[in-house]
Scaffold this motif. Structure first.
Motif, PDB file in Angstrom:
ATOM      1  N   TYR A   1      18.589  61.312 -73.466  1.00 28.43           N
ATOM      2  CA  TYR A   1      17.175  61.066 -73.731  1.00 28.43           C
ATOM      3  C   TYR A   1      16.646  59.927 -72.876  1.00 28.43           C
ATOM      4  O   TYR A   1      15.571  59.988 -72.309  1.00 28.43           O
ATOM      5  N   GLU A   2      17.474  58.916 -72.775  1.00 21.58           N
ATOM      6  CA  GLU A   2      17.065  57.779 -71.973  1.00 21.58           C
ATOM      7  C   GLU A   2      16.853  58.186 -70.528  1.00 21.58           C
ATOM      8  O   GLU A   2      15.914  57.744 -69.875  1.00 21.58           O
ATOM      9  N   GLN A   3      17.719  59.049 -70.104  1.00 25.90           N
ATOM     10  CA  GLN A   3      17.588  59.505 -68.724  1.00 25.90           C
ATOM     11  C   GLN A   3      16.251  60.207 -68.534  1.00 25.90           C
ATOM     12  O   GLN A   3      15.549  59.988 -67.549  1.00 25.90           O
ATOM     13  N   THR A   4      15.928  61.027 -69.504  1.00 32.82           N
ATOM     14  CA  THR A   4      14.637  61.698 -69.438  1.00 32.82           C
ATOM     15  C   THR A   4      13.518  60.675 -69.382  1.00 32.82           C
ATOM     16  O   THR A   4      12.554  60.806 -68.621  1.00 32.82           O
ATOM     17  N   LEU A   5      13.683  59.656 -70.181  1.00 36.29           N
ATOM     18  CA  LEU A   5      12.672  58.603 -70.191  1.00 36.29           C
ATOM     19  C   LEU A   5      12.578  57.944 -68.823  1.00 36.29           C
ATOM     20  O   LEU A   5      11.490  57.718 -68.295  1.00 36.29           O
ATOM     21  N   VAL A   6      13.730  57.649 -68.273  1.00 39.51           N
ATOM     22  CA  VAL A   6      13.759  56.978 -66.983  1.00 39.51           C
ATOM     23  C   VAL A   6      13.097  57.838 -65.927  1.00 39.51           C
ATOM     24  O   VAL A   6      12.371  57.356 -65.069  1.00 39.51           O
TER      25      VAL A   6
END
Lengths: 730, 186
Positions: free
Chosen positions: A444-449
């Motif tokens: 999810y964080e990657q998506t955010l990034v």
């Protein structure tokens, strides 16, 4: 809705009308200016009318008109194909300088399931139209321009820069049309991540199917709780159960690899999965990832205790009325979807209700052998809750908010108890699951990034998104809490909950409680005297104690909390009596008004004593009575009945000789000293009380009181105001 | 008035508005088929020996763009209302949709009715005839009526010349019929 199998092998559930119109248009796909030409308004209206009437499209209809009708359909959807809340996200994706396609396709996974299905279907249809662009001169860009504002309309207020916004919209849809085949399909990178996460959970298809079937009948909040429980228990007993994540927020991604998709296309149909997901908590929701064909067994995330816990906490923290509404709506959605199942289920539920707790269906899967007692209890409660949460079905009893709250409190008490009991098991479970959660959060964080470099407001956007999707941001402190910390958190939350409603919600609660305590004998004709005097408390309590396999520990625990609540209530009654004293002062002498205190505290002693000494039979009997009464009394009536309580108090203050009250007072003192010990028999308290109540209230039946609320209003204006406010809650 | 002449081209989708503008602007036929969202060109023309700026606004004909198109109406002197002769629906829509829309938003606007794709008359039967166009002009009380063909670059200049004339000559202001007075009681 109907299921459509695309040439690529994907199965999608799309609105029937969309499929009809698209398949009509495809027969004349080479018409020039398809979707671009406006067509005749009057002919379109004819088509709309005939479609509304259930007719089919024929040769006489012009394809341009049909295309316009399709556009109109999308334009006039109450929520556009890409919901309003996602517009910003998509447009910001288009501002990216690189990875635009990936960003857009990932964003697509976030939109609701139905929308995603339809979007994928329609984009693939448009892609097919654009393949004929040499004939119809409608290439992807043209189609995007024409369809863009229908699928992603601007909000009511015109945006700051409408032209740029529109251009971006068109670019977005051009991109979507060109990549139509990949909409709703997960990228390899995410699949890999999820595969790692789920590799620790082995597959057991039979168990999975079993669990799914059983789950259909449960209410949302309890299912969530049970999911957590099952997880804990099953990991303890080393039986692994496959399940869908209870709260799919952390991962926008149940998935399967592109290769496996084709192989497994004969697996579970999308429709079936959707139904299953719908039976899951939160109705599967905004963020259900779209899995066009059958899922990859390796790619299923384990539901973790954390997730469950989080959802629970969130749930509790919601404002109560909202929570209730939510429950209701989700319930109806389930009911609608499971029309076939629900009729059976409803029947069973009804049956259970009538036979009251004695014959409870033990629908628990075998995995839960470890703690059957707890589960049975939860089952009972879930039955109870399901019953109470369906005010719109005539089969079910209307439940007041107060009672709902009581049940909720009770459930939370049980939860606490369970968490204590299972604490030994939890470290193991959380240890294994923590990794999984981390992985998913990383994804999810990657998506955010990926979306981060969009603009300074991306963070805000992400926050908004997470709020709407109920995603917990990964940097929030709650995620990695230890079990004990979680316990503390839940305790704190509960205490907060208890403190919170003192201003607005508590007074009506106490009032109606004490009302039930005092007034019920008059409502029920005459046979039930002391037994039915604590109506609202007994319902859940009775269920609780009448359970065949009862766990004494839990019961005691519950009693303690109940006693606390009761003493609270009694305090409120006292306070109210004092309030009442002011009104009575003009009529009564001062020592008599002192006795009104005594009356109210008698109520309290009755309450404390009553449910404990009841034997099983009388409990069941009283439950039946209570149910009958619930049917009879609408919430409105209950409100109206509050005034009789006041009246009764007033009369009883005047009427009885003071000696009797002194005796009562001694008993009361005993009660106070003993606290929550169940030694005080209600029979030694209430019979003395009951005849008085009957005498004073017999002339006025509740029905009559209902009819004359005006006179009550004159007597106690303050209460009436409170009552009217209260009615809004129902 | 700041001396800028604003001309907005409206009409059904796929009637050749953009092509007409290109034909006027670049003096050549551009055979690309792409839908317009919103476009505007600025060019300079000479009127009575004085240079004047002219802004041509191109709009989308689809009803999805109704709200965006209306933005172009606010500061507009003349509308060029197009229909294509080969598409009777677009002709009918002038009466049913466009004239109403323009009247509603700008009651005293000046309109040049333009019949596009007049070269297609030779190819297709059942095209909208010139007399029908003239009747429509009277019906919607347009200032002028021109038939043009962007493909042949025929009459395209005349369309915009008439538009400019309508914009700068005050006597072209339309006479509006006095409305019947409504019954006060009703």
């Amino acid at each position: 809705m109907e299921t459509v199998t695309l040439p690529s092998g994907q199965q999608l559930v799309v609105p029937k009308i969309v499929n009809d119109l698209c398949s009509f248009i495809i027969t004349k796909i080479d018409t020039e200016g398809l979707f671009r030409k406006g067509g005749s308004k009057s002919r379109q209206n004819e088509i709309r009318l005939s479609l509304d009437a259930g007719c089919y499209l024929g040769e006489e209809h012009h394809e341009v008109d049909v295309a316009s009708v399709l556009k109109t359909f999308f334009r006039e959807l109450p929520e556009p194909l890409i919901p309003f809340s996602f517009h910003e996200l998509f447009l910001r994706c288009m501002l990216l300088s690189e990875h635009q396609i990936e960003a857009v396709l990932l964003s697509c996974l976030l939109i609701p399931m139905e929308h995603l299905n339809t979007l994928a279907y329609f984009m693939q249809f448009l892609f097919r139209v654009s393949e004929y662009s040499p004939f119809n001169k409608m290439d992807a860009y043209n189609l995007a321009v024409v369809m863009g504002p229908s699928l992603l309309p601007a909000e009511e207020k015109l945006p700051h820069n409408p032209t740029q916004r529109l251009t971006k919209t068109c670019e977005l849809f051009k991109l979507l049309i060109e990549n139509a085949a990949n909409i709703g399909v997960l990228t390899e990178s995410i699949i890999e991540r999820i595969a790692i996460t789920s590799s620790m959970s082995s597959l057991n298809v039979d168990d999975e199917a079993n669990v799914k079937k059983k789950k259909k009948r449960r209410s949302g909040s309890l299912t969530r709780m049970l999911n957590g429980l099952k997880k804990i228990v099953s990991s303890k007993t080393e039986e692994v159960v496959q399940e869908f994540p209870p709260d799919l927020l952390l991962t926008p991604c149940i998935t399967r690899s592109a290769k496996k998709r084709k192989i497994e296309s004969a697996g579970i149909s999308n429709k079936k999965r959707r139904q299953i997901i719908n039976s899951l908590p939160q109705q599967a929701i905004l963020n259900t990832p779209y899995t066009p064909v059958s899922k990859n067994p390796d790619a299923i995330k384990k539901p973790t205790p954390e997730t469950c816990e989080k959802t629970k906490e969130k749930k509790v923290l919601w404002s109560k009325s909202k929570a209730k509404v939510e429950e209701g709506s989700s319930k109806t959605a389930i009911q609608r979807r499971w029309s076939a199942v629900s009729s059976v289920a409803a029947f069973r539920r009804k049956k259970t209700r009538n036979s009251c707790a004695a014959s409870l269906t033990h629908q628990k899967p075998k995995i839960l052998e470890k703690d059957p007692q707890i589960d049975n209890r939860i089952n009972d409660l879930s039955e109870e809750l399901t019953k109470h949460k369906e005010p719109e079905t005539e089969n079910y009893v209307r439940i007041s908010k107060v009672e709902y709250e009581e049940i909720k409190n009770r459930v939370s008490a049980i939860e606490r108890r369970i968490s204590i009991e299972l604490e030994n098991a939890e470290p193991e479970a959380s240890a294994t699951c923590d990794d999984g959660v981390k992985d998913v959060e990383m994804a999810y964080e990657q998506t955010l990034v990926q979306t981060e470099p969009l603009s300074p407001t991306t963070d805000q956007l992400a926050k908004r998104l997470s709020r709407e999707l109920k995603i917990r941001r990964s940097n929030e402190p709650k995620v990695f809490r230890s079990p004990s910390a979680r316990k503390i958190g839940s305790l704190r939350r509960r205490s907060r909950e208890r403190d919170q409603p003192t201003t607005a919600e508590e007074p009506p609660k106490t009032r109606s409680n004490s009302f039930h305590g005092n007034n019920s004998p008059s409502v029920v004709a005459n046979s039930m005297t002391s037994n039915s005097s604590t109506v609202s408390w007994k319902s859940a309590q009775g269920f609780f104690n009448a359970t065949p396999m009862s766990n004494p520990g839990v019961t005691e625990n519950c009693r303690a909390s109940l006693a606390k609540l009761r003493s609270q209530n009694a305090g409120m009654v006292l306070a109210k009596a004092k309030l009442f004293d002011n009104l009575v002062d003009s009529e009564c002498s001062s020592n008599k008004s002192g006795e009104s205190n005594c009356v109210s505290s008698q109520t309290r002693s009755t309450k404390i004593g009553a449910p404990r000494v009841l034997d099983k039979n009388s409990r069941i009997q009283s439950l039946k009575m209570e149910e009958r009464r619930k049917k009879a009394i609408s919430p409105r009536k209950r409100n109206c009945n509050k005034s009789p309580q006041i009246r009764m108090q007033r009369i009883s203050v005047k009427a009885p000789p003071p000696q009797e009250y002194n005796m009562d007072r001694t008993i009361l003192r005993d009660c106070n000293r003993r606290g929550s010990e169940p030694t005080t028999s209600p029979k030694c308290v209430t019979p003395r009380n009951a005849p008085q109540i009957k005498r004073t209230l017999n002339p006025k039946s509740p029905r009559r009181i209902c009819r004359t609320p005006v006179s009550e209003a004159k007597q106690t204006p303050l209460k009436v105001i409170a009552t009217t406010r209260n009615t809004h809650h129902y | 008035m700041d001396g800028i002449i604003r001309i907005t081209v409206v009409g059904d989708g796929n009637t050749g508005k953009t092509c007409m503008l290109y034909a006027y602007k670049d003096k050549k036929y551009n055979d690309h088929h792409s839908s317009t969202v919103f476009d505007s060109y600025s060019m300079s023309i000479e009127i009575d020996g004085k240079p004047r700026r002219m802004i041509l606004t191109d709009t989308a004909g689809q009803e999805e763009y109704d709200r965006i198109r209306i933005l172009a109406y606010k500061e507009c002197d003349v509308f060029v209302l197009c229909y294509s002769v080969d598409c009777r629906i677009s002709f009918l829509n002038v009466r049913n949709k466009w004239a109403r829309e323009l009247m509603k938003i700008k009651p005293n606007c000046r309109i040049i009715l333009a019949a596009t794709k007049s070269d297609l008359r030779k190819i297709y039967n059942g095209c909208v005839s010139t007399s029908e166009g003239l009747r429509l002009k009277k019906e919607i009380r347009a200032n002028d009526f021109v038939e043009c063909s962007s493909k042949l670059l025929l009459n395209v200049d005349i369309v915009f010349q008439k538009a400019v004339i309508a914009a700068i000559h005050p006597h072209f202001v339309k006479k509006t019929k006095p409305k019947k007075e409504e019954c006060a009681i009703l």
